[in-house]
Design an enzyme around this catalytic site. Structure first.
Site: not given
Length: 161
Positions: A26, A94, A96, A98, A132
């Site tokens: 990535y 998406g 939750g 992370g 962030y």
């Protein structure tokens, strides 16, 4: 949907390597991964390892990992928590996971008496930067990170005083 965050164990070494490789791809650096299952096992789970790892599971399936260590701030005279890697598989983003990992690490930092919780992000990774910022993290633009590695590190270390 149940999100569960747990401490990684030595038997997670292959899983962690898979996530490291996915993260490196990535970040457009897949060819730079030198880690192996054996080196992860010895460096991350060895008795003298400075780092710790977490595994994030959604409904029992591993979807991501984090590696962190404790640093030290001379200005605060306190330790800090530095997040080396955070990765959630694209299919689980998406949900939750992370945010859950970051909250878990923030709780570790508070429990350990840390004055800071820090990490780095690539300047082109706008989705991560936006995420962030949305949780209250602020960039430290006045600091420029430097790195010495590989032959530059060895050559500099070998120079006479």
């Amino acid at each position: 949907m149940t999100i569960h965050i747990r401490a990684a164990i030595e038997q997670d070494a292959a899983l962690i390597l898979r996530f490291i490789t996915e993260l490196a791809v990535y970040e457009k650096a897949g060819d730079q991964v030198a880690a192996t299952v054996d080196t992860i096992r010895s460096s991350l789970f060895g008795a003298d390892s400075p780092a710790r790892a977490l595994i994030c599971e959604v409904d029992g399936e591993a979807v991501g990992y984090a590696v962190y260590f404790f640093s030290y701030s001379t200005w605060q005279a306190k330790k800090g928590l530095y997040l080396e890697d955070l990765y959630i598989s694209p299919a689980a983003r998406g949900l939750g996971a992370g945010k859950g990992m970051l909250r878990h690490l923030a709780q570790v930092a508070v429990q350990q008496g840390c004055g800071r919780f820090e990490w780095s992000v690539l300047d082109w990774n706008q989705p991560a930067i936006d995420f962030y910022l949305s949780i209250g993290a602020q960039p430290q633009a006045e600091w420029v990170r430097y790195r010495m590695a590989d032959s530059a590190l060895r050559d500099f270390a070998a120079q006479a005083a």
